[in-house]
Design an enzyme around this catalytic site. Structure first.
Site, PDB file in Angstrom:
ATOM      1  N   SER A 140       0.855  -1.186   0.034  1.00  0.00           N
ATOM      2  CA  SER A 140       0.073   0.047   0.021  1.00  0.00           C
ATOM      3  C   SER A 140       0.784   1.150   0.102  1.00  0.00           C
ATOM      4  O   SER A 140       1.649   1.284  -0.956  1.00  0.00           O
ATOM      5  CB  SER A 140      -1.097   0.008   1.198  1.00  0.00           C
ATOM      6  OG  SER A 140      -1.989   0.904   1.277  1.00  0.00           O
ATOM      7  N   ARG A 210     -11.890   6.149  10.360  1.00  0.00           N
ATOM      8  CA  ARG A 210     -11.644   4.727  10.189  1.00  0.00           C
ATOM      9  C   ARG A 210     -12.619   3.927   9.617  1.00  0.00           C
ATOM     10  O   ARG A 210     -12.265   2.942   8.769  1.00  0.00           O
ATOM     11  CB  ARG A 210     -11.347   4.386  11.593  1.00  0.00           C
ATOM     12  CG  ARG A 210     -10.883   2.874  11.825  1.00  0.00           C
ATOM     13  CD  ARG A 210      -9.616   2.528  10.971  1.00  0.00           C
ATOM     14  NE  ARG A 210      -9.213   1.149  11.089  1.00  0.00           N
ATOM     15  CZ  ARG A 210      -8.320   0.416  10.400  1.00  0.00           C
ATOM     16  NH1 ARG A 210      -7.556   1.164   9.335  1.00  0.00           N
ATOM     17  NH2 ARG A 210      -7.680  -0.559  10.830  1.00  0.00           N
ATOM     18  N   ASP A 314      -8.764  -6.232  -4.976  1.00  0.00           N
ATOM     19  CA  ASP A 314      -8.537  -5.164  -4.228  1.00  0.00           C
ATOM     20  C   ASP A 314      -8.923  -3.820  -5.258  1.00  0.00           C
ATOM     21  O   ASP A 314      -8.288  -3.483  -6.075  1.00  0.00           O
ATOM     22  CB  ASP A 314      -7.146  -4.956  -4.141  1.00  0.00           C
ATOM     23  CG  ASP A 314      -6.481  -3.591  -3.348  1.00  0.00           C
ATOM     24  OD1 ASP A 314      -7.091  -2.549  -3.348  1.00  0.00           O
ATOM     25  OD2 ASP A 314      -5.237  -3.735  -3.252  1.00  0.00           O
ATOM     26  N   HIS A 347      -8.319  -5.249  -0.302  1.00  0.00           N
ATOM     27  CA  HIS A 347      -6.586  -4.663  -0.069  1.00  0.00           C
ATOM     28  C   HIS A 347      -6.189  -5.113   0.980  1.00  0.00           C
ATOM     29  O   HIS A 347      -4.891  -5.194   1.099  1.00  0.00           O
ATOM     30  CB  HIS A 347      -6.995  -3.066   0.244  1.00  0.00           C
ATOM     31  CG  HIS A 347      -5.704  -2.370   0.040  1.00  0.00           C
ATOM     32  ND1 HIS A 347      -4.820  -2.455  -0.820  1.00  0.00           N
ATOM     33  CD2 HIS A 347      -5.172  -1.430   0.916  1.00  0.00           C
ATOM     34  CE1 HIS A 347      -3.672  -1.556  -0.436  1.00  0.00           C
ATOM     35  NE2 HIS A 347      -3.938  -1.010   0.686  1.00  0.00           N
ATOM     36  N   ASP A 348      -6.818  -5.729   2.123  1.00  0.00           N
ATOM     37  CA  ASP A 348      -6.221  -6.177   3.179  1.00  0.00           C
ATOM     38  C   ASP A 348      -5.605  -7.540   3.033  1.00  0.00           C
ATOM     39  O   ASP A 348      -4.882  -8.065   3.905  1.00  0.00           O
ATOM     40  CB  ASP A 348      -7.226  -6.274   4.490  1.00  0.00           C
ATOM     41  CG  ASP A 348      -7.268  -5.222   5.271  1.00  0.00           C
ATOM     42  OD1 ASP A 348      -6.730  -4.287   5.017  1.00  0.00           O
ATOM     43  OD2 ASP A 348      -8.498  -5.260   6.196  1.00  0.00           O
TER      44      ASP A 348
END
Length: 373
Positions: A140, A210, A314, A347-348
């Site tokens: 990232s 968040r 992602d 994405h994680d």
């Protein structure tokens, strides 16, 4: 490590008397050729791997990747994790005192960029006596730093591992960052970034920021699989069904409960000014800007060998962005390996265990190790 400075910043200002927090794993070999720098993403730190003695739940953020016998094997490599300037995990940041004024920096902390972080990391490596990196690696935002290393210090990097990253942010990504920033700066407890002096924290803004970010890190498939339209009442063993008597502000769906939990947890440990600084650094990064928007020209100065990894689900840093980097590097006849992993996690995925992903990284670092054995 303390630096008297000054460190020149891309904004035209500089910072002096700053501290960088860092951790190392493994042993530096005799000719100092086995060092690997790991760059962190938005809310991570220098604590890449391992656990702290006597502390519960203190596992490093990439502990599944870095360690003895792991893909980045610390029995072979000397791994370094550095907390970036402006962060809130040990390195000098907005919550620290400005030695020039005697007051907490707050909103007056200078703007920092990816390039500034790389310069600071280079200064730390100089102090450690490490001239050349066997590899620089990150996911990232960390991947952007790894890429920038190959452009700012091409003679100091032999390999770059760029995971789930991009050559710049899309307009959609910048938009997500801006909405998150607005949530913070419009919180009544923000006080123009000088909330420390008021003894408060803009927790509401941090929670929303968040929650927005967390949605973008997960894929639609993972969200549906984990939560679907499950009601909180079903999870708690109560009668299943919508209760229209609830206030519109109540938590009724399990996904709502999960996001609020993540937001609450984040607001307890992350600094609001740091969030603003780091998301701006993400927005600003664009090595092609000074080359007329031509990425191939921007990457012409890179001499390292590359491994790029992306994940099909992602959508925040999509595989298409990694392919842009691959093409630009191939245009310059650089040595590039590319893996596009069909993992469901969004994405994680770059932080999680996927046998194909871990296998690709392990295989690549085995080849890197052969260069100094």
């Amino acid at each position: 490590m303390q630096f008297a400075g000054p460190l020149a910043l891309r904004s035209g200002t500089s910072i002096s008397d700053y501290t960088l927090a860092y951790e190392t794993y493994g042993t530096l070999n005799a000719d100092r050729s086995n060092a690997v720098l790991v760059c962190h993403a938005l809310n991570a730190s220098h604590h890449v791997a391992g656990v702290y003695e006597g502390q519960a739940r203190s596992e490093g953020w990439w502990d599944n990747m870095v360690g003895p016998g792991k893909p980045v094997d610390t029995d072979r490599f000397f791994v370094i994790g550095v907390n970036n300037l402006g962060s809130c995990f040990g390195s000098t940041g907005p919550m620290h005192v400005n030695p020039a004024t005697g007051s907490i920096y707050g909103a007056d902390f200078p703007v920092v960029t990816v390039e500034d972080w790389v310069d600071a990391q280079a200064a730390l490596l100089d102090a450690l006596g490490i001239r050349t990196l066997a590899a620089v690696m990150g996911g990232s935002l960390g991947g952007m730093q790894a890429l920038s290393w190959t452009l700012q210090y091409p003679d100091r990097v032999r390999h770059a591992v760029v995971v789930a990253s991009a050559p710049n942010l899309t307009a959609e990504n910048i938009a997500f960052n801006e909405v998150a920033r607005r949530a913070i700066v419009t919180d009544p407890d923000f006080h123009g970034g000088h909330f420390y002096q008021h003894g408060v924290i803009p927790k509401r803004g941090l929670r929303i920021a968040r929650m927005i970010g967390h949605i973008t890190y997960l894929s639609d498939d993972v969200m549906n699989e984990k939560f679907g339209r499950i009601l909180r009442s079903a999870v708690e063993g109560e009668t299943v069904g919508l209760d229209y008597r609830y206030s519109t502000q109540d938590v009724e769906f399990q996904i709502e409960s999960y996001l609020r939990y993540q937001g609450d947890k984040f607001s307890e440990y992350f600094d609001a000014n740091t969030y603003l600084l780091i998301t701006r650094a993400l927005d600003y990064f664009d090595p092609a800007r000074s080359h007329g928007g031509q990425l191939s020209k921007a990457l012409a100065q890179a001499t390292a060998k590359f491994l790029l990894v992306s994940f099909k689900t992602d959508w925040r840093f999509s595989p298409a962005r990694s392919r842009e980097l691959v093409k630009a590097l191939l245009d310059n006849r650089r040595n590039v390996s590319y893996a596009e992993i069909d993992a469901p996690h969004g994405h994680d995925a770059f932080l999680l265990d996927d046998v194909r992903y871990m296998g690709v990284v392990r295989s690549y670092f085995e080849r890197v190790a052969q260069e100094f054995q």
